[in-house]
Scaffold this active site. Structure first.
Site, mmCIF file in Angstrom:
data_model
loop_
_atom_site.group_PDB
_atom_site.id
_atom_site.type_symbol
_atom_site.label_atom_id
_atom_site.label_comp_id
_atom_site.label_asym_id
_atom_site.label_seq_id
_atom_site.Cartn_x
_atom_site.Cartn_y
_atom_site.Cartn_z
ATOM 1 N N HIS A 83 0.673 -1.105 -0.129
ATOM 2 C CA HIS A 83 0.181 0.789 0.363
ATOM 3 C C HIS A 83 0.779 1.016 -0.177
ATOM 4 C CE1 HIS A 83 0.544 1.406 4.061
ATOM 5 N NE2 HIS A 83 0.564 0.573 4.867
ATOM 6 N N CYS A 84 0.195 2.372 -0.403
ATOM 7 C CA CYS A 84 1.138 3.776 -0.347
ATOM 8 C C CYS A 84 -0.111 4.250 0.037
ATOM 9 C CB CYS A 84 0.955 4.468 -1.990
ATOM 10 S SG CYS A 84 -0.017 4.168 -3.269
#
Length: 544
Positions: free
Chosen positions: A460-461
């Site tokens: 994830h970012c």
């Protein structure tokens, strides 16, 4: 195998099963699922698997009933297994009989068999559940699970019966007594996890059920030298135009679940939603609220591995519990975070894990403890212990946070710099992630019997599409290059976007994927050099 006993099996039956696996039967199917296998079956089965070819072995899996929804669309699963299909066994037998009779009739017309076989070989089928009013769908076709009625093509949460996923997909759970030196095998009968890809398909169409061999390597690849020549010819402006062509296509899927009123608040960004067809389903915590199975996360295939990754948004404080529930239920061992919690004065991700050694946080029904922290110039590794407070079972989680990747950009500044070597830190981090996954998988030992590369890696970012999609593209391309000596950057980006909408968010991220793959090829001797002189000539000054 629900409720099956050891006394139901004997040596002859075991031999028949082994013969089936060694024959061509599994090769004609994408996958063979052995459902709810008890422990006494799985132990010898692991040994029998060693005697069949690897290609066939990869297609045979033991799964629990709740995991079937990840392998087979719910519209094709009978209701007693958590699906939506109303089964009629007598009707199915009648259909099979009719198909067989038609085949025999055709053979008779061609003079292959005589009338006696047709009239005497097939016994009548006695209907048990009503009359066949229409011919059922051919469940052996590639599109067997396509919903024929256009009005039923989109199934919302309201149409889906409450269903609870397996709370622990690992076959055994390693206990934790505080020092991680003492482990025990859970006495429960958890099953293997090998979540099948739901792939990329148009709305209303069921997953094509890609095999591992078809994932990540299905497109026509090119050699590193050919990739270099193409990048030189296109230049940065040409790659930008190629990316814009990809981005202009409408998303190949729907977002009905993400748009439900009770789920909208769970999305970090209103314009970054997750596809229905590849979304990760959580266990349903409220039997009266089917939307408790929602999290903004999608499965994405890796190189020859279905659902190698789970792409998700940076967790919100209100979804911390959902995030850790997903990590636990999916058997995840490694989490990759490519954002900082705060960037340019804006919160990009909630602090969902402890940042000091020996500190503990509790989210939902899970406790997260930081066991050790390693800080480097480009990344921080946190060794976590995740505990299910209901059962007190624990699992180690490797958490890697890459800290020098700007939002809406690429490592090393605008454009990444052709041939600058600025991708080297990201490539090192990528290898670090893969080694961490391999070590964690080795620690599990016999507790894992799914794909040889292990359970999904959560990536994830902030939105879960830009830096996350770039990371996935690099991993897939690097693994294919190392295995086949070919690569398909554009095709990889298209496949990732087909499972996680809008992945690779900016043109320069698309450019960076090409440059980083070339850099990886040079580092590993697949390409002698990558001279990109003139790559940025006549390039407009773009600031992403």
């Amino acid at each position: 195998m629900t409720d099956s006993k050891y006394t139901n099996f004997d040596y002859d039956l075991s031999q028949k099963i082994l013969t089936m696996l060694k024959g061509g039967y599994p090769a004609k199917l994408k996958k063979v699922l052995i459902v709810t296998a008890p422990l006494w079956f799985k132990a010898p089965f692991r040994i029998l698997r060693l005697f069949v070819r690897e290609k066939l072995r990869e297609r045979v899996h033991t799964v629990s009933a709740p995991q079937l929804g990840a392998h087979v669309p719910r519209a094709s699963l009978p209701r007693q297994l958590g699906g939506l299909l109303e089964t009629d066994h007598a009707a199915w037998l009648e259909h099979c009989k009719n198909c067989y009779v038609n085949t025999l009739q055709n053979a008779k017309l061609e003079g292959v068999i005589d009338e006696y076989v047709i009239t005497n070989h097939i016994p009548p089928v006695k209907p048990q559940n009503g009359i066949i009013e229409h011919e059922p769908r051919d469940m052996t076709s590639d599109h067997a699970t396509r919903i024929d009625d256009d009005s039923a093509m989109h199934i919302s949460d309201r149409d889906t019966p409450p269903y609870t996923c397996d709370p622990n997909p690992l076959r055994h759970t390693h206990g934790y007594n505080g020092d991680m030196k003492s482990r025990h095998i859970n006495s429960g009968d958890e099953d293997d996890l090998d979540i099948s890809s739901r792939g990329a398909w148009s709305s209303g169409e069921a997953s094509p059920g890609l095999s591992d061999e078809e994932c990540g390597g299905g497109g026509a690849g090119e050699s590193p030298a050919a990739l270099l020549a193409r990048v030189r010819a296109l230049g940065r402006r040409g790659l930008h135009a190629e990316y814009e062509e990809i981005r202009a296509r409408p998303p190949p899927g729907t977002f009905h679940h993400a748009k439900l009123p009770s789920n909208l608040a769970k999305n970090r960004y209103t314009d970054v939603l997750c596809f229905d067809h590849s979304r990760v389903l959580l266990s349903q915590t409220d039997p009266d609220d089917p939307t408790t199975d929602y999290i903004n996360a999608n499965y994405v295939d890796g190189y020859k591995q279905k659902n190698a990754f789970i792409c998700t948004q940076g967790p919100l404080p209100k979804t911390f519990g959902d995030f850790w529930r997903m990590v636990w239920e999916q058997g995840t061992l490694v989490i990759v975070m490519t954002t900082r919690a705060v960037e340019r004065g804006r919160v990009k991700c909630g602090q969902y894990f402890p940042v000091a050694v020996d500190t503990r946080t509790v989210h939902g029904g899970f406790a997260v403890t930081a066991e050790a922290i390693e800080q480097e110039d480009d990344y921080t590794v946190t060794h976590l212990v995740l505990t299910d407070l209901r059962t007190e079972q624990s699992r180690r989680i490797w958490h890697g946070q890459y800290t020098r990747w700007p939002d809406y950009g690429v490592p090393g500044g605008a454009g990444g710099g052709a041939g600058s070597g600025r991708a080297a830190p990201v490539l090192r981090f990528l290898q670090l992630v893969r080694r961490a996954q391999a070590r964690a998988l080795a620690d599990l030992g016999d507790a894992w019997a799914g794909h040889s590369r292990g359970p999904p890696i959560v990536v994830h970012c902030s939105a879960g599409i830009g830096r996350t999609g770039t990371f996935l593209t690099l991993d897939i391309c690097a693994m294919r290059l190392a295995t086949e000596r070919t690569v398909d950057v554009r095709g990889t980006v298209e496949r990732v976007r087909a499972q996680r909408a809008h992945s690779i968010q900016m043109p320069d991220q698309y450019v960076f994927c090409h440059l980083a793959v070339l850099e990886y090829a040079v580092q590993n001797g697949y390409l002698e050099s990558a001279d990109l002189s003139g790559f940025d000539d006549d390039n407009e000054d773009e600031s992403e």
